[in-house]
Design a protein around this motif. Structure first.
Motif, PDB file in Angstrom:
ATOM      1  N   GLY A   1       0.772  -1.237   0.015  1.00 42.98           N
ATOM      2  CA  GLY A   1       0.000  -0.032   0.011  1.00 42.98           C
ATOM      3  C   GLY A   1       0.923   1.297  -0.118  1.00 42.98           C
ATOM      4  N   ALA A   2       2.059   1.259   0.423  1.00 44.26           N
ATOM      5  CA  ALA A   2       2.700   2.345   0.560  1.00 44.26           C
ATOM      6  C   ALA A   2       3.095   3.191  -0.738  1.00 44.26           C
ATOM      7  CB  ALA A   2       4.084   2.121   0.972  1.00 44.26           C
ATOM      8  N   THR A   3       3.323   2.558  -1.711  1.00 45.72           N
ATOM      9  CA  THR A   3       3.401   3.230  -3.065  1.00 45.72           C
ATOM     10  C   THR A   3       2.521   2.560  -4.207  1.00 45.72           C
ATOM     11  OG1 THR A   3       4.945   1.569  -3.726  1.00 45.72           O
ATOM     12  CG2 THR A   3       5.781   3.580  -2.726  1.00 45.72           C
ATOM     13  N   ALA A   4       1.320   2.075  -3.758  1.00 49.29           N
ATOM     14  CA  ALA A   4       0.329   1.518  -4.832  1.00 49.29           C
ATOM     15  C   ALA A   4      -0.654   2.561  -5.076  1.00 49.29           C
ATOM     16  CB  ALA A   4      -0.412   0.137  -4.166  1.00 49.29           C
ATOM     17  N   THR A   5       0.068   3.816  -5.547  1.00 53.19           N
ATOM     18  CA  THR A   5      -0.783   4.965  -5.753  1.00 53.19           C
ATOM     19  C   THR A   5      -1.313   5.005  -7.218  1.00 53.19           C
ATOM     20  OG1 THR A   5       1.142   6.238  -5.722  1.00 53.19           O
ATOM     21  CG2 THR A   5      -0.065   6.101  -3.726  1.00 53.19           C
ATOM     22  N   ASP A   6      -1.856   4.202  -7.964  1.00 52.66           N
ATOM     23  CA  ASP A   6      -2.116   4.271  -9.268  1.00 52.66           C
ATOM     24  C   ASP A   6      -3.098   5.044  -9.594  1.00 52.66           C
ATOM     25  OD1 ASP A   6      -4.018   2.447  -8.461  1.00 52.66           O
ATOM     26  OD2 ASP A   6      -2.946   0.569  -9.518  1.00 52.66           O
ATOM     27  N   ALA A   7      -3.577   5.410 -10.801  1.00 49.38           N
ATOM     28  CA  ALA A   7      -4.760   6.006 -11.005  1.00 49.38           C
ATOM     29  C   ALA A   7      -6.140   5.648 -10.654  1.00 49.38           C
ATOM     30  CB  ALA A   7      -4.751   6.446 -12.696  1.00 49.38           C
ATOM     31  N   ALA A   8      -6.039   4.444 -10.202  1.00 46.58           N
ATOM     32  CA  ALA A   8      -7.411   3.791  -9.596  1.00 46.58           C
ATOM     33  C   ALA A   8      -7.349   3.753  -8.182  1.00 46.58           C
ATOM     34  CB  ALA A   8      -7.530   2.393 -10.256  1.00 46.58           C
ATOM     35  N   GLY A   9      -6.346   4.500  -7.652  1.00 46.29           N
ATOM     36  CA  GLY A   9      -6.531   4.787  -6.195  1.00 46.29           C
ATOM     37  C   GLY A   9      -7.629   5.567  -5.555  1.00 46.29           C
ATOM     38  N   PRO A  10      -7.730   5.436  -4.267  1.00 43.44           N
ATOM     39  CA  PRO A  10      -8.835   6.304  -3.898  1.00 43.44           C
ATOM     40  C   PRO A  10      -8.814   7.729  -4.000  1.00 43.44           C
ATOM     41  CG  PRO A  10      -7.093   5.644  -1.852  1.00 43.44           C
ATOM     42  CD  PRO A  10      -6.992   4.939  -3.158  1.00 43.44           C
ATOM     43  N   ALA A  11      -9.967   8.218  -4.184  1.00 48.20           N
ATOM     44  CA  ALA A  11      -9.900   9.700  -4.593  1.00 48.20           C
ATOM     45  C   ALA A  11      -9.258  10.537  -3.525  1.00 48.20           C
ATOM     46  CB  ALA A  11     -11.567  10.029  -4.795  1.00 48.20           C
ATOM     47  N   GLY A  12      -8.783  11.732  -3.845  1.00 48.30           N
ATOM     48  CA  GLY A  12      -8.093  12.584  -2.900  1.00 48.30           C
ATOM     49  C   GLY A  12      -7.135  13.374  -3.529  1.00 48.30           C
ATOM     50  N   LEU A  13      -6.413  14.393  -2.741  1.00 54.02           N
ATOM     51  CA  LEU A  13      -5.463  15.190  -3.275  1.00 54.02           C
ATOM     52  C   LEU A  13      -4.022  14.368  -3.261  1.00 54.02           C
ATOM     53  CD1 LEU A  13      -4.780  18.043  -4.321  1.00 54.02           C
ATOM     54  CD2 LEU A  13      -4.535  18.504  -2.037  1.00 54.02           C
ATOM     55  N   ARG A  14      -3.468  14.348  -4.511  1.00 52.94           N
ATOM     56  CA  ARG A  14      -2.172  13.726  -4.333  1.00 52.94           C
ATOM     57  C   ARG A  14      -1.216  14.733  -4.719  1.00 52.94           C
ATOM     58  NH1 ARG A  14      -5.027   9.918  -7.766  1.00 52.94           N
ATOM     59  NH2 ARG A  14      -4.279  10.887  -9.519  1.00 52.94           N
ATOM     60  N   LEU A  15      -0.199  14.745  -3.748  1.00 57.98           N
ATOM     61  CA  LEU A  15       0.880  15.633  -3.960  1.00 57.98           C
ATOM     62  C   LEU A  15       2.207  15.195  -4.159  1.00 57.98           C
ATOM     63  CD1 LEU A  15      -0.074  17.898  -0.797  1.00 57.98           C
ATOM     64  CD2 LEU A  15      -0.769  18.102  -3.136  1.00 57.98           C
ATOM     65  N   PRO A  16       2.857  15.287  -5.265  1.00 55.30           N
ATOM     66  CA  PRO A  16       4.186  14.761  -5.486  1.00 55.30           C
ATOM     67  C   PRO A  16       5.467  15.814  -4.760  1.00 55.30           C
ATOM     68  CG  PRO A  16       3.298  16.212  -7.339  1.00 55.30           C
ATOM     69  CD  PRO A  16       2.293  16.223  -6.414  1.00 55.30           C
ATOM     70  N   LEU A  17       6.139  15.173  -4.309  1.00 53.28           N
ATOM     71  CA  LEU A  17       7.355  15.675  -3.599  1.00 53.28           C
ATOM     72  C   LEU A  17       8.581  15.413  -4.167  1.00 53.28           C
ATOM     73  CD1 LEU A  17       8.363  17.263  -0.983  1.00 53.28           C
ATOM     74  CD2 LEU A  17       8.229  14.949   0.136  1.00 53.28           C
ATOM     75  N   PHE A  18       9.519  16.534  -4.306  1.00 56.15           N
ATOM     76  CA  PHE A  18      10.669  16.376  -4.999  1.00 56.15           C
ATOM     77  C   PHE A  18      11.817  17.192  -4.235  1.00 56.15           C
ATOM     78  CE2 PHE A  18       7.593  16.862  -8.756  1.00 56.15           C
ATOM     79  CZ  PHE A  18       7.593  15.406  -9.085  1.00 56.15           C
ATOM     80  N   SER A  19      12.929  16.838  -4.483  1.00 58.29           N
ATOM     81  CA  SER A  19      14.134  17.568  -3.710  1.00 58.29           C
ATOM     82  C   SER A  19      14.888  18.735  -4.733  1.00 58.29           C
ATOM     83  CB  SER A  19      15.100  16.487  -3.269  1.00 58.29           C
ATOM     84  OG  SER A  19      16.376  17.204  -2.870  1.00 58.29           O
ATOM     85  N   LEU A  20      14.853  19.623  -4.301  1.00 60.53           N
ATOM     86  CA  LEU A  20      15.462  20.763  -4.946  1.00 60.53           C
ATOM     87  C   LEU A  20      16.843  20.319  -5.465  1.00 60.53           C
ATOM     88  CD1 LEU A  20      14.869  23.695  -5.927  1.00 60.53           C
ATOM     89  CD2 LEU A  20      16.061  24.502  -4.067  1.00 60.53           C
ATOM     90  N   THR A  21      17.433  19.344  -4.734  1.00 63.84           N
ATOM     91  CA  THR A  21      19.001  19.145  -5.220  1.00 63.84           C
ATOM     92  C   THR A  21      19.039  18.272  -6.480  1.00 63.84           C
ATOM     93  OG1 THR A  21      18.638  17.063  -3.921  1.00 63.84           O
ATOM     94  CG2 THR A  21      19.823  19.024  -2.934  1.00 63.84           C
ATOM     95  N   ALA A  22      17.834  17.613  -6.836  1.00 65.41           N
ATOM     96  CA  ALA A  22      17.471  16.936  -8.068  1.00 65.41           C
ATOM     97  C   ALA A  22      17.401  17.789  -9.524  1.00 65.41           C
ATOM     98  CB  ALA A  22      16.377  16.087  -7.987  1.00 65.41           C
ATOM     99  N   THR A  23      18.137  17.684 -10.463  1.00 62.81           N
ATOM    100  CA  THR A  23      17.655  18.128 -11.603  1.00 62.81           C
ATOM    101  C   THR A  23      16.526  17.809 -12.225  1.00 62.81           C
ATOM    102  OG1 THR A  23      20.225  18.696 -12.031  1.00 62.81           O
ATOM    103  CG2 THR A  23      18.709  18.819 -13.626  1.00 62.81           C
ATOM    104  N   PRO A  24      15.524  18.898 -12.703  1.00 63.71           N
ATOM    105  CA  PRO A  24      14.359  18.245 -13.149  1.00 63.71           C
ATOM    106  C   PRO A  24      14.593  17.692 -14.445  1.00 63.71           C
ATOM    107  CG  PRO A  24      14.089  20.479 -13.122  1.00 63.71           C
ATOM    108  CD  PRO A  24      15.603  20.255 -12.389  1.00 63.71           C
ATOM    109  N   GLU A  25      13.902  16.404 -14.585  1.00 65.81           N
ATOM    110  CA  GLU A  25      14.121  15.851 -15.934  1.00 65.81           C
ATOM    111  C   GLU A  25      12.453  15.379 -16.491  1.00 65.81           C
ATOM    112  OE1 GLU A  25      16.689  15.063 -17.459  1.00 65.81           O
ATOM    113  OE2 GLU A  25      18.336  15.517 -16.300  1.00 65.81           O
ATOM    114  N   GLU A  26      12.428  15.812 -17.802  1.00 66.72           N
ATOM    115  CA  GLU A  26      11.185  15.593 -18.504  1.00 66.72           C
ATOM    116  C   GLU A  26      10.672  14.108 -18.491  1.00 66.72           C
ATOM    117  OE1 GLU A  26       7.801  16.063 -19.595  1.00 66.72           O
ATOM    118  OE2 GLU A  26       8.908  17.905 -19.431  1.00 66.72           O
ATOM    119  N   ASP A  27      11.524  13.261 -18.908  1.00 66.71           N
ATOM    120  CA  ASP A  27      11.357  11.731 -18.983  1.00 66.71           C
ATOM    121  C   ASP A  27      11.120  11.144 -17.521  1.00 66.71           C
ATOM    122  OD1 ASP A  27      11.603  12.048 -21.603  1.00 66.71           O
ATOM    123  OD2 ASP A  27      13.825  11.339 -21.843  1.00 66.71           O
TER     124      ASP A  27
END
Length: 523
Positions: free
Chosen positions: A377-403
Motif C-alpha cells: 500500500g505504501a506506493t500503490a498509488t496508481d490512477a485507480a487509487g482512492p479519490a483525494g489530493l495527491r501531492l508529488p514531493l521532489f528535492s531541490l537538489t535533483a535536476t528536473p528531468e522531463e522523462d
C-alpha cells in the motif's frame, strides 16, 4: 454572517495568523477549536456556522489567558452612544445657534432657516448625483469622522508582562481589517445617524424660534439694497411655498410686503409659522425618510456581513472541517525524507488541511512508474487509487528531468503518455504538435489530479547554504517543468518551515478555485 459573528471571526483570524512564535495560540489550541466547533455544529452545518462557533471558542479560551485581547475586540465594536450623542448634540446646536434677527426683529430675507433649507436642498441633489452618476463613491469626510469616532480604534497600548509583544503583533492590524470588512455596514449606519442629526438640528432651530417667541415679541420686516417689494414677494412665495401648503397660511401679497419694509414692521407670528412649516417639509420629513432608508440598508447589511471566505485561511478551515474531508497523499519521487523534514511536512499538512487524513507514502524510485512501485500500500498509488489530493514531493537538489519527473507528474494527473509535452530539444509525441501536447498535459483528466508539486529545499540548503544564484536557477528549472504539466510549484524548507505561510500557500494552490499556471480555472 451577522455583525457580531463576523467581528469575532475576524478577531480569531487575527489571533491565529498574526504571530509565528505561537505565544498566545498554539497549534494544539488551533486543532482543539476546529475539532470542538465541528462537533458542536455537526456535519451538515454551513461554513458560516462553523466559522462563527469556532471563533467564539477561540476568543473564549484566549480571553481567559490574555484579557487584553478580549478588551481590544470589544473596543472596536460600534459604540451606539456615539450616535445618540451626535443626534442630541445636533439638536442642542440648532437651539443655540438660532438667531432669528438682530434684537427683536426678523429680517425676512436673512433668517437662518433659509440657509438651513438651501443647504439641505443642495445636499439632496448631491446624494442623488452620488448614487446615479458616481455609483456610491467613497465615504464622505463627515461620515468617515463619525465612523472613526464610533467604531475604529487603534490597537490597545500599554500592555505589560508576558505576551504583551505577542498581543500587539496579533492585534495591530485588527482595527483596520475590521474597518475594511464592515465598511458597507458602517457607511449605512453613519448615514442613518447623520440624517437623524440633520433632522434634530432643524427641530432645534424650530424649538429655539418658538421658545424665544414665547418670551419676546418678534417683529417682521425686510430691507434690501437691490430688491423691491415685487422681487421680495416672488422670492418668499417660492421659498415658503412648502410651509404655505402645509399650514394653509398664504404668503402676503406685494402690497402687504411693501407695507413692512424697514423701518416698518408687523407681528412675526405668521411668518414664523411659515418658516417652521417649511423647515419641517423640506428638512425634517425628508431627513427622517432618508434615515429610515439607511436603517433598512443597515439592518440588512448587519445580518449579512461579507467575509473574505476566498482567503486561504478560511478556505483551508472550511475544506478541512466542513463536510467530508478530502484525503491527502504525499508521494515522494526519488527522495527519502529526513526525520526533521518529515516532521516539518506533517506540521504543514496539518495546518493546511486540518482533520483531512494525510499520508506520506514511500518514495517512488527513479524511473519507476506508479504501478511498478513495490511494497504494497505504501506506493500503490496508481490512477485507480482512492479519490483525494495527491501531492508529488521532489528535492531541490535533483535536476528536473522531463522523462522522469515529467512522466511522474503525468501519471499523477492521469494524462496519457501521448499527450505529454516534449522535453526540451526533443520532438513531441507522433501525430501531436508540441503546443497541443503541452495544452493537453495541462488538462488533468482525473478528478483527484494533483495541482501542487512540493519541492523541499532543505537538502539543497544543507549542501549550498549561501549559493543563492544556483538556488534561484534550480527553482526556475523546476517551476518551468511543473507548470508545463498544469501544476504549481511550491518551494518549502521542510527542515525549518514557516507552517502558517507554507500552509496558506499550499491551501491556496491546492484549491479548486485557484487559477492554474496557464490562467484557466481548475474546475
Amino acid at each position: 454572517m451577522d455583525e457580531q459573528a463576523a467581528l469575532e471571526v475576524t478577531a480569531a483570524r487575527a489571533v491565529e495568523t498574526g504571530e509565528r512564535d505561537r505565544v498566545l495560540w498554539s497549534d494544539a489550541d488551533r486543532e482543539w477549536a476546529s475539532r470542538a466547533a465541528a462537533a458542536i455544529v455537526g456535519e451538515r452545518a454551513s461554513a458560516d456556522a462553523f466559522l462563527a462557533r469556532r471563533a467564539q471558542l477561540v476568543l473564549e479560551r484566549i480571553g481567559t489567558r490574555q484579557p487584553g485581547v478580549t478588551r481590544t475586540v470589544r473596543g472596536i465594536r460600534w459604540r451606539p452612544w456615539v450616535g445618540v450623542a451626535t443626534v442630541l448634540g445636533a439638536f442642542v446646536l440648532g437651539v443655540v445657534v438660532d438667531r432669528i434677527g438682530g434684537g427683536s426683529s426678523i429680517n425676512l430675507l436673512a433668517p437662518p432657516v433659509f440657509a438651513l433649507v438651501a443647504w439641505n436642498l443642495v445636499l439632496y441633489v448631491w446624494l442623488l448625483l452620488r448614487r446615479v452618476v458616481l455609483r456610491g463613491g467613497a465615504v464622505g469626510p463627515v461620515r468617515a469622522v463619525l465612523i472613526r469616532a464610533a467604531a475604529v480604534r487603534g490597537a490597545v497600548e500599554g500592555w505589560r508582562g508576558d505576551g504583551a509583544v505577542a498581543r500587539r503583533s496579533v492585534l495591530t492590524g485588527l482595527p483596520g481589517e475590521w474597518a475594511r470588512i464592515a465598511a458597507p455596514l458602517y457607511s449605512a449606519r453613519a448615514a442613518r445617524v447623520l440624517h437623524l442629526a440633520a433632522a434634530a438640528t432643524a427641530l432645534g432651530v424650530i424649538a429655539g424660534l418658538y421658545t424665544r417667541g414665547l418670551a419676546f415679541e418678534y417683529r417682521a420686516s425686510w430691507e434690501s439694497t437691490f430688491l423691491g417689494a415685487e422681487q421680495v414677494h416672488a422670492l418668499l412665495a417660492v421659498t415658503l411655498a412648502p410651509g404655505s401648503l402645509l399650514t394653509g397660511i398664504p404668503v402676503p401679497d406685494v402690497a402687504a410686503i411693501e407695507a413692512i419694509r424697514a423701518p416698518a414692521s408687523e407681528n412675526a407670528a405668521p411668518w414664523m409659522h411659515l418658516m417652521a412649516a417649511t423647515v419641517v417639509a423640506v428638512v425634517v420629513v425628508p431627513r427622517l425618510v432618508l434615515a429610515l432608508a439607511a436603517w433598512l440598508v443597515e439592518r440588512r447589511r448587519a445580518r449579512s456581513v461579507a467575509l473574505p471566505l476566498g482567503d486561504p485561511y478560511f478556505r483551508r478551515l472550511v475544506s478541512a472541517w466542513v463536510g467530508e474531508p478530502t484525503p491527502v497523499r504525499v508521494i515522494p519521487y526519488s527522495y527519502t525524507l529526513a526525520a526533521d523534514a518529515r516532521a516539518g511536512l506533517e506540521a504543514v499538512l496539518s495546518r493546511a488541511f486540518g482533520n483531512a487524513p494525510a499520508a506520506i507514502e514511500r518514495s517512488v524510485a527513479w524511473g519507476d512508474d506508479l504501478g511498478d512501485a513495490s511494497g504494497g500500500g505504501a506506493t500503490a498509488t496508481d490512477a485507480a487509487g482512492p479519490a483525494g489530493l495527491r501531492l508529488p514531493l521532489f528535492s531541490l537538489t535533483a535536476t528536473p528531468e522531463e522523462d522522469a519527473h515529467g512522466r511522474f507528474l503525468d501519471e499523477l494527473t492521469g494524462v496519457a503518455a501521448s499527450a505529454r509535452p516534449a522535453a526540451p530539444g526533443r520532438p513531441a509525441a507522433p501525430g501531436r504538435p508540441a503546443a497541443a501536447a503541452r495544452s493537453a498535459a495541462a488538462r488533468p483528466t482525473d478528478p483527484g489530479a494533483t495541482t501542487v508539486a512540493l519541492i523541499d529545499e532543505s537538502p539543497f540548503l544543507t549542501r549550498w547554504p549561501d549559493d543563492h544564484a544556483r538556488r534561484e536557477a534550480r527553482r526556475a528549472a523546476w517551476r518551468e517543468l511543473v507548470e508545463a504539466h498544469g501544476a504549481t510549484a511550491l518551494f518549502v524548507d521542510l527542515a525549518d518551515p514557516d507552517p502558517e505561510r507554507a500552509a496558506a500557500q499550499l491551501a491556496e494552490a491546492a484549491s479548486v478555485d485557484a487559477p492554474r499556471p496557464d490562467g484557466r480555472s481548475r474546475r
